[in-house]
Design a protein around this motif. Sequence first.
Motif, PDB file in Angstrom:
ATOM      1  N   MET A  66     -18.411 -53.743  42.614  1.00 54.49           N
ATOM      2  CA  MET A  66     -18.577 -53.354  44.028  1.00 54.49           C
ATOM      3  C   MET A  66     -20.054 -53.021  44.279  1.00 54.49           C
ATOM      4  SD  MET A  66     -16.370 -50.567  46.113  1.00 54.49           S
ATOM      5  CE  MET A  66     -14.985 -51.610  46.501  1.00 54.49           C
ATOM      6  N   ALA A  72     -15.490 -43.743  46.956  1.00 58.64           N
ATOM      7  CA  ALA A  72     -14.459 -43.791  45.912  1.00 58.64           C
ATOM      8  C   ALA A  72     -13.090 -44.008  46.541  1.00 58.64           C
ATOM      9  CB  ALA A  72     -14.472 -42.495  45.106  1.00 58.64           C
ATOM     10  N   ALA A  82     -12.252 -45.632  49.201  1.00 61.64           N
ATOM     11  CA  ALA A  82     -12.034 -47.026  49.602  1.00 61.64           C
ATOM     12  C   ALA A  82     -11.783 -47.908  48.389  1.00 61.64           C
ATOM     13  CB  ALA A  82     -13.240 -47.534  50.385  1.00 61.64           C
ATOM     14  N   SER A  83     -12.443 -47.583  47.259  1.00 60.12           N
ATOM     15  CA  SER A  83     -12.295 -48.455  46.098  1.00 60.12           C
ATOM     16  C   SER A  83     -10.940 -48.275  45.430  1.00 60.12           C
ATOM     17  CB  SER A  83     -13.416 -48.215  45.097  1.00 60.12           C
ATOM     18  OG  SER A  83     -13.069 -47.214  44.189  1.00 60.12           O
ATOM     19  N   VAL A  84     -10.378 -47.061  45.426  1.00 61.08           N
ATOM     20  CA  VAL A  84      -9.127 -46.863  44.696  1.00 61.08           C
ATOM     21  C   VAL A  84      -7.887 -47.152  45.539  1.00 61.08           C
ATOM     22  CG1 VAL A  84     -10.074 -45.165  43.106  1.00 61.08           C
ATOM     23  CG2 VAL A  84      -8.966 -44.391  45.209  1.00 61.08           C
ATOM     24  N   CYS A  85      -8.037 -47.192  46.855  1.00 55.83           N
ATOM     25  CA  CYS A  85      -6.854 -47.356  47.715  1.00 55.83           C
ATOM     26  C   CYS A  85      -6.217 -48.720  47.484  1.00 55.83           C
ATOM     27  CB  CYS A  85      -7.236 -47.214  49.178  1.00 55.83           C
ATOM     28  SG  CYS A  85      -5.822 -47.444  50.255  1.00 55.83           S
ATOM     29  N   PRO A  86      -4.919 -48.759  47.079  1.00 60.05           N
ATOM     30  CA  PRO A  86      -4.307 -50.039  46.751  1.00 60.05           C
ATOM     31  C   PRO A  86      -4.173 -50.964  47.958  1.00 60.05           C
ATOM     32  CG  PRO A  86      -2.669 -48.299  46.739  1.00 60.05           C
ATOM     33  CD  PRO A  86      -3.999 -47.630  46.864  1.00 60.05           C
ATOM     34  N   VAL A  87      -4.152 -50.390  49.160  1.00 62.45           N
ATOM     35  CA  VAL A  87      -3.951 -51.227  50.342  1.00 62.45           C
ATOM     36  C   VAL A  87      -5.205 -51.276  51.220  1.00 62.45           C
ATOM     37  CG1 VAL A  87      -1.463 -50.972  50.432  1.00 62.45           C
ATOM     38  CG2 VAL A  87      -2.892 -49.265  51.521  1.00 62.45           C
ATOM     39  N   GLY A  88      -6.316 -50.799  50.694  1.00 63.24           N
ATOM     40  CA  GLY A  88      -7.559 -50.858  51.459  1.00 63.24           C
ATOM     41  C   GLY A  88      -7.495 -50.104  52.774  1.00 63.24           C
ATOM     42  N   ALA A 148      -9.503 -39.263  43.695  1.00 63.97           N
ATOM     43  CA  ALA A 148     -10.768 -39.932  43.434  1.00 63.97           C
ATOM     44  C   ALA A 148     -11.958 -39.262  44.096  1.00 63.97           C
ATOM     45  CB  ALA A 148     -10.674 -41.390  43.897  1.00 63.97           C
ATOM     46  N   LEU A 185     -19.225 -44.032  42.519  1.00 66.44           N
ATOM     47  CA  LEU A 185     -17.996 -43.845  41.736  1.00 66.44           C
ATOM     48  C   LEU A 185     -17.215 -45.123  41.484  1.00 66.44           C
ATOM     49  CD1 LEU A 185     -18.394 -40.713  42.892  1.00 66.44           C
ATOM     50  CD2 LEU A 185     -16.311 -40.590  41.551  1.00 66.44           C
ATOM     51  N   PRO A 186     -17.154 -46.058  42.445  1.00 69.92           N
ATOM     52  CA  PRO A 186     -16.383 -47.282  42.179  1.00 69.92           C
ATOM     53  C   PRO A 186     -16.858 -48.031  40.927  1.00 69.92           C
ATOM     54  CG  PRO A 186     -16.844 -47.115  44.502  1.00 69.92           C
ATOM     55  CD  PRO A 186     -17.622 -46.005  43.848  1.00 69.92           C
ATOM     56  N   THR A 191     -14.663 -47.357  37.667  1.00 65.27           N
ATOM     57  CA  THR A 191     -13.411 -48.089  37.437  1.00 65.27           C
ATOM     58  C   THR A 191     -13.674 -49.583  37.330  1.00 65.27           C
ATOM     59  OG1 THR A 191     -13.098 -47.898  39.806  1.00 65.27           O
ATOM     60  CG2 THR A 191     -11.734 -46.508  38.418  1.00 65.27           C
ATOM     61  N   TRP A 192     -14.681 -50.055  38.066  1.00 65.88           N
ATOM     62  CA  TRP A 192     -14.927 -51.495  38.069  1.00 65.88           C
ATOM     63  C   TRP A 192     -15.358 -51.984  36.695  1.00 65.88           C
ATOM     64  CZ3 TRP A 192     -13.037 -55.321  40.266  1.00 65.88           C
ATOM     65  CH2 TRP A 192     -13.663 -56.568  40.265  1.00 65.88           C
ATOM     66  N   TYR A 213      -1.940 -56.188  51.851  1.00 68.93           N
ATOM     67  CA  TYR A 213      -3.358 -55.837  51.922  1.00 68.93           C
ATOM     68  C   TYR A 213      -3.883 -55.679  50.503  1.00 68.93           C
ATOM     69  CZ  TYR A 213      -1.809 -54.422  56.570  1.00 68.93           C
ATOM     70  OH  TYR A 213      -1.257 -54.378  57.803  1.00 68.93           O
ATOM     71  N   ASN A 223      -6.364 -55.006  47.537  1.00 67.20           N
ATOM     72  CA  ASN A 223      -7.662 -54.421  47.226  1.00 67.20           C
ATOM     73  C   ASN A 223      -7.891 -54.580  45.725  1.00 67.20           C
ATOM     74  OD1 ASN A 223     -10.005 -53.047  46.980  1.00 67.20           O
ATOM     75  ND2 ASN A 223      -9.158 -51.028  47.471  1.00 67.20           N
ATOM     76  N   HIS A 244     -10.242 -53.987  43.911  1.00 71.51           N
ATOM     77  CA  HIS A 244     -11.035 -52.958  43.233  1.00 71.51           C
ATOM     78  C   HIS A 244     -10.201 -51.732  42.879  1.00 71.51           C
ATOM     79  CE1 HIS A 244     -15.050 -54.723  43.581  1.00 71.51           C
ATOM     80  NE2 HIS A 244     -14.537 -55.321  44.629  1.00 71.51           N
ATOM     81  N   SER A 245      -8.934 -51.745  43.256  1.00 66.08           N
ATOM     82  CA  SER A 245      -8.105 -50.566  43.038  1.00 66.08           C
ATOM     83  C   SER A 245      -7.235 -50.712  41.804  1.00 66.08           C
ATOM     84  CB  SER A 245      -7.221 -50.341  44.262  1.00 66.08           C
ATOM     85  OG  SER A 245      -6.211 -49.429  43.949  1.00 66.08           O
ATOM     86  N   PHE A 252      -3.657 -50.802  42.857  1.00 66.48           N
ATOM     87  CA  PHE A 252      -3.192 -52.106  43.332  1.00 66.48           C
ATOM     88  C   PHE A 252      -2.735 -52.948  42.142  1.00 66.48           C
ATOM     89  CE2 PHE A 252      -4.412 -56.592  43.780  1.00 66.48           C
ATOM     90  CZ  PHE A 252      -3.531 -56.988  44.762  1.00 66.48           C
ATOM     91  N   THR A 299      -7.402 -46.737  33.524  1.00 63.76           N
ATOM     92  CA  THR A 299      -8.485 -46.929  34.498  1.00 63.76           C
ATOM     93  C   THR A 299      -8.339 -45.966  35.681  1.00 63.76           C
ATOM     94  OG1 THR A 299      -8.337 -49.248  33.880  1.00 63.76           O
ATOM     95  CG2 THR A 299      -9.773 -48.716  35.717  1.00 63.76           C
ATOM     96  N   ILE A 343     -11.968 -42.824  37.498  1.00 56.16           N
ATOM     97  CA  ILE A 343     -12.602 -42.416  38.756  1.00 56.16           C
ATOM     98  C   ILE A 343     -12.738 -40.891  38.804  1.00 56.16           C
ATOM     99  CG2 ILE A 343     -10.581 -42.074  40.268  1.00 56.16           C
ATOM    100  CD1 ILE A 343     -13.421 -44.264  41.416  1.00 56.16           C
TER     101      ILE A 343
END
Lengths: 279, 407
Positions: free
Chosen positions: A1, A89, A91-97, A123, A225-226, A229-230, B123, B125, B127-128, B131, B189, B193
Amino acid sequence: MSANHNPKQNTFLIDLTKCTGCRGCQVACKQWNQLEAEETEFFSGEGYQNPPAMSEYTFTRIKFRDYQKNGENEFAFYKEMCMHCDDPACASVCPVGAFEKTPEGPVIYKADRCIGCRFCMVACPFGVPKYEWSKGLPLVRKCTGCYSRVKEGLKPACATACPTAIEYGPRDEMVKIAKERLANHPDKYIKKIYGLHEAGGTSVLYLTNLPFDELGFKDVTQRPLPDYTWQALRFVPASFLAVGGTLSALSWINHRRERLMNQNATSEQAHTPAEEKEE
Amino acid sequence: MTATQRVVKEVKAYHWFIKFMIFLVALGAAAAVTRFIFGLGATTNLDDTYPWGLWVSFDVVTAVPLAAGAFTLGAITHCFHIKKLEPLVRPAIVTGFLGYSLVCVGLLLDLGQPHKGWHVLRYWNLHSPMFEVSMCVMAYTTVLFLEFLSPVAEKFGWNIPLRILRWLEMPLVILAASISTLHQSSLGTFFLIAVDKLHNLWYNPLLPLLFYVSAICTGMCIIIVEATATHKWMGQPNEGPLLRTLAKILPWTLSLYIGLRIYSLVVLSERPLFDNGILTILFYTEFILGFVLPCCMFMFKDVRNSDTLRVTAALLVVCGLILNRFNVSMFGMMDASHVYYPSLIESLVTIGIITAHILFFVLIAKYFPIFEHHPETVDYSIPDSFGKINPDKPKGASQSEAVTSIS
């Protein structure tokens, strides 16, 4: 990211030496966001601040800290709010953006997407997202950076209401002003702009005359922070293919070997199952 | 009416312990209903400081590695081709399928908006880690369901689906292992964070790999525990010789884990490590009792050959893993001034989920052929009549040879 360093994104510059603790920002925030009042008690938290913490009903809050200066009691203030990180952080961890860093600056939350997993709360290095604990099907609440106002060219409610301490404008200009103040009044400020590099840079910058940790600022990492995890997640496609490929190859070889052994066995009319030899 | 009576009669004939388990599951279900009526705030001890509690720590982060037996054993038996372990595969798949289904149940209870859970599919993501885990858990539950269909199809004599399932077996085994690699590690993972939140004893960049390797170790140990338990309490034959083979693999994987763990602590972790007494004790309990001791135990032939010692060592690993996951997801992030402990409702739900797992396993074992699995004796070729297989018909020589050689 990749880090989202847009020099033109709107940024808060909050000069805590100029804050009078009037809490006009707190009231303006409640009004604009139509947030319910909270039932509170005096001294329910660490000090004079009220309510005791940010919550689903309180997106911003002035923290009070009393200290001694030249033998006299003085107050220091700290406006707590979402930092609107350049590389958030949440925004990066949210599974649904459900979180998005907008080009205008604010990090916004899309309630219609949110599934309520609370990963954003785990996060966030600043502890900003709060949950609607009172509800059966709760959502997350947090400072919106008054995106609805900013989009239309207005300043956020708190920045509009503040009589003294909050400047709001493009990030490069805010950083310039902050640096000028530090240069012109080295005696007045701690020589640090909080938010310039914290969590990879944020859209809220603070100046203060008291050490940041004493005011309750968290000592957060300077790396976005992202990234943390990335650095693991980027191996996902490769490890999927590696494990899948290795196991496929292994099975093919092993099964072929057995098939050949069976063929030999049947051609020799010998009846010795291979697997019994293994033990 | 007669059908209901038959069910009632059947249930009445159950062992008292099964009835007790049904009661616990019902209690858990009732507790889960109150969560939706009164909200998460009123029924749990979660708050804005500890947004994740028992349900995430146990029902998701711990339950997933505990259900790792299915993919581990599948890969060992079919890919590494240690065919004699085949009798253990089916119970492991049933355990895995139940485990993952209950992970989904736990996850849905914990979500604030369970009705929007499908949004993960819409949706994306990338990067999650959440997800990734959600997608993998959904995919893997489907794979396990397909693998679980075999005994069901056998029970009802569905020969054509059975043929398809036999043909799919190897791809499913490989898919299961690949998907599991991804989500077992991605659970680690999650906590990458939590920089500056998770204690240095557990926070290190190798966390995903450590989660993966420990899940493999635990997968094998769970199979040892399960096979020993079904032998003791469900009258199944003693699979001792097979478990000995598994116990021979364990010192290698456990040593790998211990090596990685020491490397991560010495080289990769930030300092200070031992600044908190309680966390230090938790760390030593987890690492020494849960991993180092059983690893040493499994190295001895006497331990591997003794049913009691073998299952003791396996249980130590299982407990070590549970403690490790709680340390990472709960204790390691806690602040002494504000402690989280699960509420009564949270505990009842989790107890209900654990009991449901055991209960469903016992009931499935009662009604479906999961232990009596001898694929080499069954003819899976499609009969001309598309009906039942004629038991007198001799085993298909060349056609079924290829199929059965897979198993």
